[in-house]
Each structure stands twice: as structure tokens, then as C-alpha cells.
Design a protein around this motif. Structure first.
Motif, mmCIF file in Angstrom:
data_model
loop_
_atom_site.group_PDB
_atom_site.id
_atom_site.type_symbol
_atom_site.label_atom_id
_atom_site.label_comp_id
_atom_site.label_asym_id
_atom_site.label_seq_id
_atom_site.Cartn_x
_atom_site.Cartn_y
_atom_site.Cartn_z
ATOM 1 N N VAL A 1 -9.244 4.536 -0.528
ATOM 2 C CA VAL A 1 -9.238 3.687 0.665
ATOM 3 C C VAL A 1 -10.677 3.366 1.042
ATOM 4 O O VAL A 1 -11.510 4.266 1.193
ATOM 5 N N LEU B 1 -6.574 -0.546 0.078
ATOM 6 C CA LEU B 1 -6.328 0.456 -0.946
ATOM 7 C C LEU B 1 -6.787 -0.097 -2.286
ATOM 8 O O LEU B 1 -6.346 -1.166 -2.715
ATOM 9 N N ARG C 1 0.837 -1.209 0.000
ATOM 10 C CA ARG C 1 0.000 0.000 0.000
ATOM 11 C C ARG C 1 0.865 1.250 0.000
ATOM 12 O O ARG C 1 0.642 2.178 -0.789
ATOM 13 N N THR D 1 -3.291 0.581 9.336
ATOM 14 C CA THR D 1 -4.189 1.230 8.376
ATOM 15 C C THR D 1 -5.659 1.076 8.737
ATOM 16 O O THR D 1 -6.531 1.448 7.956
ATOM 17 N N GLU E 1 0.905 4.178 -2.777
ATOM 18 C CA GLU E 1 0.440 5.511 -2.397
ATOM 19 C C GLU E 1 1.480 6.578 -2.713
ATOM 20 O O GLU E 1 1.147 7.743 -2.934
ATOM 21 N N LYS F 1 -5.887 6.310 -6.191
ATOM 22 C CA LYS F 1 -5.945 5.725 -4.861
ATOM 23 C C LYS F 1 -7.294 5.976 -4.209
ATOM 24 O O LYS F 1 -7.793 7.088 -4.218
#
Length: 528
Positions: free
Chosen positions: A272, A502, A259, A316, A263, A270
Motif C-alpha cells: 500500500v 494497492l 483492492r 482506504t 488483498e 501486496k
């Protein structure tokens, strides 16, 4: 006989992972007509019969070829699909179908096709794992082909009877007459048709140019809609990230360490999204130490859940607030204040009081038996879950338990849950959109006879659910939230973290709705 419903909670994004909202976009922003959109999937979807589809990867694949009566819109509201309007009652919903819908073989979609899809799932002879999960127990479908309507009814009032419909794929055409063709083929009214199935490698779909009945009336005629879809099986996440950066694929869902790399990579879109809860269950069978609620609570107190959340999600995740994912019909927090708090001293005292005394080797013993825990977890969920299992094992060993780790692939995880029952604690994400879908897993007949894989018997939960299920929609929300809290208070299951993933893209944009790529939102874009 083995019950396979428990397998429905296992999958790359968990079954029904909802994650509404958002789209990912890269490139110049200018659409590129036609072309091929390639998206990586983490595992082979297996048999493609919608009535047997229990894994999220399978349902994601099927969403390209099949439609549902209604859909969730980007804001979580119900929007038209095969049905242009509907009439909802406490125990029934009548859908009026569009008249222009055709199946992939050119045959017109009929209300009888819709009714047949539902009744096939509820037929006991089918042994569909979706019966009682995506389709409520006792639901019947009646078609009126002359009027163009189909009515779904339940024996008694059922919460969210309309909201359940977006999860039932409708089979039509040749597949409705001969379901054997659905093992490696598709027969639906969706925007794409499967043209090639190469198990464990790729699945190729061709666009239907005449498609005009998607969510809210979406079509495949918009600029940038790809002619072909290739779903490429890429089990290794690092490989998927490399393919995305090089432009060999256009999209991927990334859970772990890659991820951060994506990113930080220019030109990568991107997004999330939520991806189910990180949580664990205790096995409460008669011969298990966690049958005793005092033991469950003590073992929970022995774990710093905040630290565990960071470890399992690789930092995350978000705080867990409940068992149902967005767009949840009952917003609220059923977790905070209802999970036994971290307290090692209290955990030790509670185990002592429950009769588990430390032996000479530090392992607790009661009536001549050691406090042994077999911790089961899936190995395809990324390094975070492995680390979480090791963290739990260390915490429980410190508390005096003899812990064995058992990491297995998803298919073996399902088998261990329901057939062999060879576990004491299982790390198992659940991703459902409706609280009604949880009841079969959290109460009722225990595995292997039923879907209640953890042998839960929480009387307060069952009482609250029984009352809530008869109340329409929002009216029962307070009860639904209380029912979840009842499970946490008894440490029947322990919510740890709301996982996120992601969704990354390159030279394409698309929306994620109900945990899957929404096919009619895909647009190829020119390289920036």
C-alpha cells in the motif's frame, strides 16, 4: 494560447507521485532468470517525448528507457545516477558524470546531452509544460565536456535545486538530434529500450545487458532481472485484477473495489502506497461566486470532510497533512487546524451575510443571479471520486446552491481547466515531491495565459513562498508549511484525504520509488 502546464497535475497517480518505500514480492522467493515482466497501466501514455510528458502514466513508461542525474533512494535520500558526485550552491549545482554511460544506440553520454535536455525544456519555442514545474523558471544548463561536468543554475537562490534533478529525464543519442523520433520511440541511457509501441494496447521494452549506472550503481545483471518488459494498457481495474490472479500479468496498481479481493487472494504480493491528495479547488474568476472568500469558507463549512474522505477513498485513505508527498523535504502537518470546520448553521449564516438569500425554490440568489456551481471531476479515478462528487453536490444543494455534476476523462478535464474554464469547483489530486513545483499552479498568471487554473490570488501564500524559495533546503521548511496553511485558511483549496493505492504482484517482486516501478529492482520469481 492554451497553457498546458495545468495538465501536469492530472494522471493515474498524479504527476511526480512520490510514494517512496516498499517492495512487493510473491512466489517461492527463488528468482527466475530472464523472462517477461508484464505490468498493467490504466491509460495510454501518449507521445513519449520526455520534454512534453505531463501525465504520471507517461513518466512511468519513460522511466524504463531514460535516466536522471540523481535518484531518490528507498529512504528518500538522493543517490547517484548518471552523476557520480555533485557540488551544491544556493543558485547552482554542478554534477560530475560517470564516464561509462552509453545511450541505447551505443553513443557515449556527454554533459552536452544533459545540458541539451534541460535547455530544450526551458526554451520558450519548445512550449514544454515542464518549464517552471519540473525545471525551475530561468534555469540554465552549461556543459563542460572536457571536465565531464554539467552545471544547472538559476537566476537567484532556489530551494531544492538538487532535489529537482531526479525529475528530469536525459535524452541522448539520435533522439537528441532529431526529437521527432521520440513521439513513439525512446532514445535514452536507461536499462531498457522500447522495441514495440502499440498505442492503447501495449509497449514492449528489451533489457540492455551492459547497463551498470542505475540508482546507486544498480545494474541489469542481477539474477531474476527480466529480459523483456511489457506495459499493457488495461483501463478497467476489474480486468487488471483478473489478469493478475490468473498470472497473465505480474503487477498492477489498484485504486477501487478490487483492492479487497486481491488483498484476500493467496499468492498475491501486496504493497500500500500513497497516491496523491483527494482535494478540491474553487474557481476564483471575476464572474464566479467563489471569488468571494466568505462564499468559499461557507461552502467548505457545509461539507463534513471526514465523511467525504471515507467516501472518496472507499475507506482506504489517510488524513491529509499537506500538499507535498513523501519523501517530502519538509515534514510536518500544514492541514490540521487550518481548514474551515464543518458547521452547517455557520455556513448558512455566512451565505446570508454574503448576500445570498434563499429563493422560493430553496436556491440562493444574489443580485438576481442564482448560486450555481458546476462541479468538475475526472471519471478515470474510480467509483470513489464519483461518489465524492455526488456527496459534495448533495451537501451544497442542502446549503442552497444549484449544483451540476460534470464528469469527464482526464484529457477533457485538462481542457476544461485551462481552455474552456467551464467549472466552479474541481476535484483534482496533486502529487508533487517539492513545494516549489506548486507555485505556478497556485499563483501567478491565471489560465489560459498561465498555469494558475483556479485564478488564485493569495497574497500571504505568495509572500511566504517568495521568502522560502530563496532559502536552501530545510532552512525554508517552516515557511513552506505556513504557505500551504495560508491556502487552506482562505479555502482556496480544500484538502480532504491522502489517497492510497494497492500495488499488487504475482510471480515477481519490485520496488516502488517516486511513484513508479523502479526498473532495476524487478525480479521474476518462481511460482510458489
Amino acid at each position: 494560447m492554451r497553457n498546458t502546464r495545468a495538465a501536469a497535475v492530472i494522471g493515474a497517480l498524479s504527476l511526480f507521485a512520490a510514494a517512496c518505500g516498499g517492495s512487493t514480492d510473491t512466489g517461492s522467493g527463488r528468482t527466475a532468470d530472464g523472462g517477461t515482466f508484464t505490468f498493467s497501466i490504466r491509460a495510454d501514455p501518449g507521445a513519449l517525448d520526455p520534454a512534453m510528458a505531463v501525465l504520471s502514466v507517461t513518466n512511468s513508461v519513460l522511466s524504463f528507457a531514460y535516466d536522471t542525474l540523481v535518484y531518490y533512494g528507498p529512504d528518500g535520500k538522493i543517490v547517484p545516477g548518471l552523476a557520480e558526485k555533485w557540488d551544491v550552491k544556493p543558485d547552482a549545482v554542478t554534477f560530475t558524470l560517470r564516464k561509462d554511460v552509453t545511450c541505447s544506440d551505443g553513443s557515449p553520454l556527454t554533459p552536452s546531452d544533459v545540458a541539451g535536455s534541460v535547455n530544450h525544456i526551458t526554451d520558450p519555442a519548445t512550449k514544454s509544460p515542464l518549464n517552471g514545474v519540473t525545471v525551475p523558471v530561468g534555469m540554465k544548463a552549461e556543459a563542460d565536456d572536457a571536465a565531464g561536468t554539467v552545471t544547472l543554475s538559476t537566476p537567484k537562490p532556489f530551494s531544492f535545486i538538487l532535489e529537482n534533478a531526479p525529475q528530469i529525464f536525459v535524452v541522448c543519442g539520435k533522439g537528441a538530434k532529431d526529437r521527432s523520433v521520440l513521439a513513439r520511440g525512446t532514445s535514452g541511457s536507461g536499462p531498457y529500450t522500447l522495441t514495440e509501441a502499440a498505442p492503447s494496447d501495449h509497449y514492449t521494452f528489451q533489457v540492455r545487458k551492459d547497463y551498470a549506472w542505475g540508482p546507486g550503481g544498480a545494474t541489469t545483471k542481477e539474477s531474476g532481472q527480466p529480459d523483456k518488459i511489457v506495459l499493457k494498457v488495461v483501463p478497467n481495474e476489474q480486468t487488471a485484477a483478473n489478469l493478475l490472479i490468473s498470472g497473465d500479468i505480474n503487477g498492477a496498481v489498484i485504486y477501487g473495489a478490487d483492492r479487497a479481493r486481491l488483498e484476500a487472494t493467496p499468492g498475491i504480493g501486496k504493497l500500500v502506497i500513497s497516491a496523491g491528495n483527494g482535494q478540491f479547488f474553487y474557481h476564483q474568476g471575476e464572474d464566479r461566486p467563489a471569488k468571494d472568500p466568505a462564499v468559499r469558507k461557507a461552502l467548505t463549512q457545509a461539507v463534513n470532510l471526514k465523511e467525504l474522505a471515507g467516501i472518496s477513498s472507499s475507506g482506504t485513505g489517510r488524513p491529509a497533512t499537506g500538499l507535498v508527498m513523501d519523501p517530502r523535504p519538509c515534514p510536518g502537518d500544514s492541514v490540521t487546524g487550518h481548514v474551515p470546520a464543518f458547521d452547517e448553521a455557520a455556513a448558512s449564516a455566512a451565505l446570508d451575510a454574503a448576500g445570498w438569500k434563499a429563493g422560493p425554490d430553496g436556491v440562493r440568489v444574489k443580485d438576481g443571479s442564482k448560486l450555481t456551481l458546476r462541479l468538475l471531476y475526472g471519471t478515470t479515478k474510480g467509483a470513489g471520486v464519483q461518489a465524492a462528487a455526488e456527496y459534495l453536490a448533495a451537501a451544497w444543494k442542502k446549503a442552497g446552491a444549484d449544483v451540476t455534476l460534470n464528469g469527464v476523462i482526464d484529457t477533457k478535464l485538462s481542457e476544461s481547466l485551462t481552455a474552456t474554464q467551464d467549472w466552479d469547483v474541481v476535484w483534482l489530486p496533486i502529487g508533487v515531491t517539492l513545494p516549489t513545483q506548486l507555485e505556478g499552479f497556485l499563483s501567478g498568471p491565471a489560465a489560459p495565459k498561465g498555469a494558475n487554473f483556479a485564478h488564485l490570488a493569495n497574497d500571504r501564500y505568495q509572500k511566504l513562498v517568495t521568502e522560502a524559495v530563496g532559502k536552501p533546503g530545510e532552512e525554508g521548511c517552516k515557511l513552506w508549511l505556513e504557505s500551504e496553511s495560508a491556502l487552506f485558511e482562505d479555502a482556496d483549496l480544500v484538502p480532504v484525504v491522502e489517497d492510497t493505492v494497492l500495488v499488487a504482484s504475482k510471480n515477481a517482486k519490485f520496488s516502488i520509488v517516486a511513484g513508479s516501478v523502479a526498473p532495476t529492482t524487478i525480479r521474476m520469481t518462481e511460482a510458489g
